[in-house]
Write a protein that holds these residues in place. Structure first.
Motif, PDB file in Angstrom:
ATOM      1  N   PHE A 167       0.971  -1.218  -0.327  1.00  0.00           N
ATOM      2  CA  PHE A 167       0.511  -0.062   0.162  1.00  0.00           C
ATOM      3  C   PHE A 167       1.009   1.565   0.354  1.00  0.00           C
ATOM      4  O   PHE A 167      -0.114   2.234  -0.430  1.00  0.00           O
ATOM      5  CB  PHE A 167      -1.102  -0.281   1.134  1.00  0.00           C
ATOM      6  N   ASN A 168       2.487   0.944   0.220  1.00  0.00           N
ATOM      7  CA  ASN A 168       3.349   2.235   0.763  1.00  0.00           C
ATOM      8  C   ASN A 168       4.083   2.802  -0.353  1.00  0.00           C
ATOM      9  O   ASN A 168       4.492   3.848  -0.798  1.00  0.00           O
ATOM     10  CB  ASN A 168       3.888   2.705   1.987  1.00  0.00           C
ATOM     11  N   HIS A 189      -4.072   1.136  10.492  1.00  0.00           N
ATOM     12  CA  HIS A 189      -3.658   1.975   9.916  1.00  0.00           C
ATOM     13  C   HIS A 189      -3.574   1.253   8.440  1.00  0.00           C
ATOM     14  O   HIS A 189      -3.587   2.220   7.375  1.00  0.00           O
ATOM     15  CB  HIS A 189      -2.013   1.318  10.225  1.00  0.00           C
ATOM     16  N   ASP A 192      -6.672   3.153   6.005  1.00  0.00           N
ATOM     17  CA  ASP A 192      -5.918   4.037   5.789  1.00  0.00           C
ATOM     18  C   ASP A 192      -4.681   4.121   5.179  1.00  0.00           C
ATOM     19  O   ASP A 192      -4.979   4.799   3.818  1.00  0.00           O
ATOM     20  CB  ASP A 192      -4.893   4.782   7.278  1.00  0.00           C
ATOM     21  N   ALA A 193      -4.057   3.374   4.958  1.00  0.00           N
ATOM     22  CA  ALA A 193      -3.137   2.987   3.588  1.00  0.00           C
ATOM     23  C   ALA A 193      -4.046   2.076   2.328  1.00  0.00           C
ATOM     24  O   ALA A 193      -3.507   2.265   1.462  1.00  0.00           O
ATOM     25  CB  ALA A 193      -1.774   2.517   4.310  1.00  0.00           C
ATOM     26  N   GLU A 194      -4.797   1.428   3.078  1.00  0.00           N
ATOM     27  CA  GLU A 194      -5.479   0.899   1.317  1.00  0.00           C
ATOM     28  C   GLU A 194      -6.364   2.053   1.228  1.00  0.00           C
ATOM     29  O   GLU A 194      -6.173   1.845  -0.317  1.00  0.00           O
ATOM     30  CB  GLU A 194      -6.463  -0.189   2.425  1.00  0.00           C
ATOM     31  N   ARG A 195      -7.022   2.914   1.844  1.00  0.00           N
ATOM     32  CA  ARG A 195      -7.919   3.528   0.514  1.00  0.00           C
ATOM     33  C   ARG A 195      -6.567   5.042   0.315  1.00  0.00           C
ATOM     34  O   ARG A 195      -6.926   5.200  -0.596  1.00  0.00           O
ATOM     35  CB  ARG A 195      -7.767   4.923   2.370  1.00  0.00           C
ATOM     36  N   LYS A 196      -5.493   5.159   0.851  1.00  0.00           N
ATOM     37  CA  LYS A 196      -4.824   5.861  -0.363  1.00  0.00           C
ATOM     38  C   LYS A 196      -4.135   5.750  -1.603  1.00  0.00           C
ATOM     39  O   LYS A 196      -3.581   6.108  -2.667  1.00  0.00           O
ATOM     40  CB  LYS A 196      -3.083   6.607   0.588  1.00  0.00           C
ATOM     41  N   PHE A 197      -3.399   3.785  -0.959  1.00  0.00           N
ATOM     42  CA  PHE A 197      -3.417   3.372  -2.203  1.00  0.00           C
ATOM     43  C   PHE A 197      -4.426   3.487  -3.521  1.00  0.00           C
ATOM     44  O   PHE A 197      -4.121   3.527  -4.531  1.00  0.00           O
ATOM     45  CB  PHE A 197      -3.452   1.774  -1.829  1.00  0.00           C
ATOM     46  N   SER A 199      -6.381   5.469  -3.567  1.00  0.00           N
ATOM     47  CA  SER A 199      -6.955   6.992  -4.384  1.00  0.00           C
ATOM     48  C   SER A 199      -5.973   7.055  -5.538  1.00  0.00           C
ATOM     49  O   SER A 199      -5.647   7.292  -6.546  1.00  0.00           O
ATOM     50  CB  SER A 199      -6.765   8.018  -3.653  1.00  0.00           C
ATOM     51  N   ARG A 200      -4.448   6.662  -4.749  1.00  0.00           N
ATOM     52  CA  ARG A 200      -3.636   7.254  -6.088  1.00  0.00           C
ATOM     53  C   ARG A 200      -3.816   5.956  -7.413  1.00  0.00           C
ATOM     54  O   ARG A 200      -3.107   6.139  -8.927  1.00  0.00           O
ATOM     55  CB  ARG A 200      -2.080   6.201  -5.459  1.00  0.00           C
TER      56      ARG A 200
END
Length: 274
Positions: A167-168, A189, A192-197, A199-200
């Motif tokens: 994810f990061n 954590h 949250d990281a999955e959601r950002k992943f 989105s990118r």
């Protein structure tokens, strides 16, 4: 008549070597490396970075060594296996808690079965930097590596770390294998990281393969190891059009620990077959 024993010698794993590596952060690792195949493919060796090498490095080396004899049958060919472990005979030393986990307050940690305090935790980011900036360059200086065929494999807390890396820093590896990932340990954590992943992926091209695997008997685990992994696979499977390919595998009759040999065998074929 009693058989005579004239010669005893230490047994080693064929085609492997070990070295100790100290990271820039001052942490010490026992790095085990196996080159399986006399010469690399034209594009270089695919490489598997294996966490918890103290427990499963030998298992993976033998799985590749045996299956690579008949690649036309198994799909498994020459490869380099890089095991990341620690200078101890213990299969799961406490230092892994620090390397595989993200920072979290003591009140958020799950209770330890024996009632004692958990080992120090929260070093996942530094550990990922070690792999990317120090370990990989060393391996690539010594072997011809195909950077488009790099895999990371982890189980339990190691599986949690694999998800953290996915994810990061999704471009770090092409293939991610998370066995029985301890999502409950750093669940917020990871979510949250999955959601950002996700989105990118709206503005970034990606090509990753993910194997999420659990033992059937982990359905009984109070930390929902099985359910968390299955639910994650279902969410990620919706991202196929964005370059994310996911496989979920449940191993019949296996629990959180007994699943390891089956997981390693499946991970080898998932990583090395095209």
């Amino acid at each position: 008549m009693t058989a005579s024993i004239n010669d005893r010698r230490e047994v080693t794993i064929p085609l492997t070597e070990q070295r100790v590596m100290r990271s820039r952060a001052g942490n010490e690792y026992q790095i085990s490396v196996a080159k399986l195949g006399e010469k690399p493919p034209p594009s270089g060796y695919p490489v598997i970075y294996l966490l918890d090498a103290n427990a499963v490095f030998g298992t993976m080396v033998e799985a590749v060594r045996v299956q690579a004899r008949r690649p036309e049958k198994t799909g498994v060919g020459p490869a380099v296996i890089v095991g990341i472990g620690y200078r101890t005979a213990e299969p799961f030393p406490p230092a892994r808690h620090y390397d595989f986990t993200m920072p979290v307050s003591a009140t958020e940690l799950p209770p330890r079965p024996d009632g004692k305090a958990w080992p120090e935790h929260g070093g996942a980011e530094a550990f990922l930097n070690f792999i990317e900036e120090e370990l990989k360059p060393m391996i690539e200086r010594e072997f011809k590596i195909d950077r488009t065929r790099q895999t990371i494999v982890g189980h339990s807390l190691g599986g949690l770390f694999v998800l953290h890396a996915l994810f990061n820093k999704p471009g770090a590896f092409r293939t991610y294998v998370a066995g029985s990932p301890s999502i409950h340990w750093n669940k917020q954590h990871i979510l949250d990281a999955e959601r950002k992943f996700v989105s990118r992926l709206e503005h970034e091209n990606i090509d990753v393969r993910i194997l999420l695997a659990v033992g059937e008997l982990e359905k009984r685990h109070k930390s929902r190891v099985h359910d968390n992994a299955r639910e994650l696979s279902e969410r990620l499977s919706t991202l196929a059009s964005r370059g994310v390919r996911v496989e979920f595998k449940e191993f019949e009759g296996e629990d959180h620990v007994s699943v390891l040999p089956a997981l390693i065998s499946r991970a080898v074929r998932f990583a090395l077959s095209r």
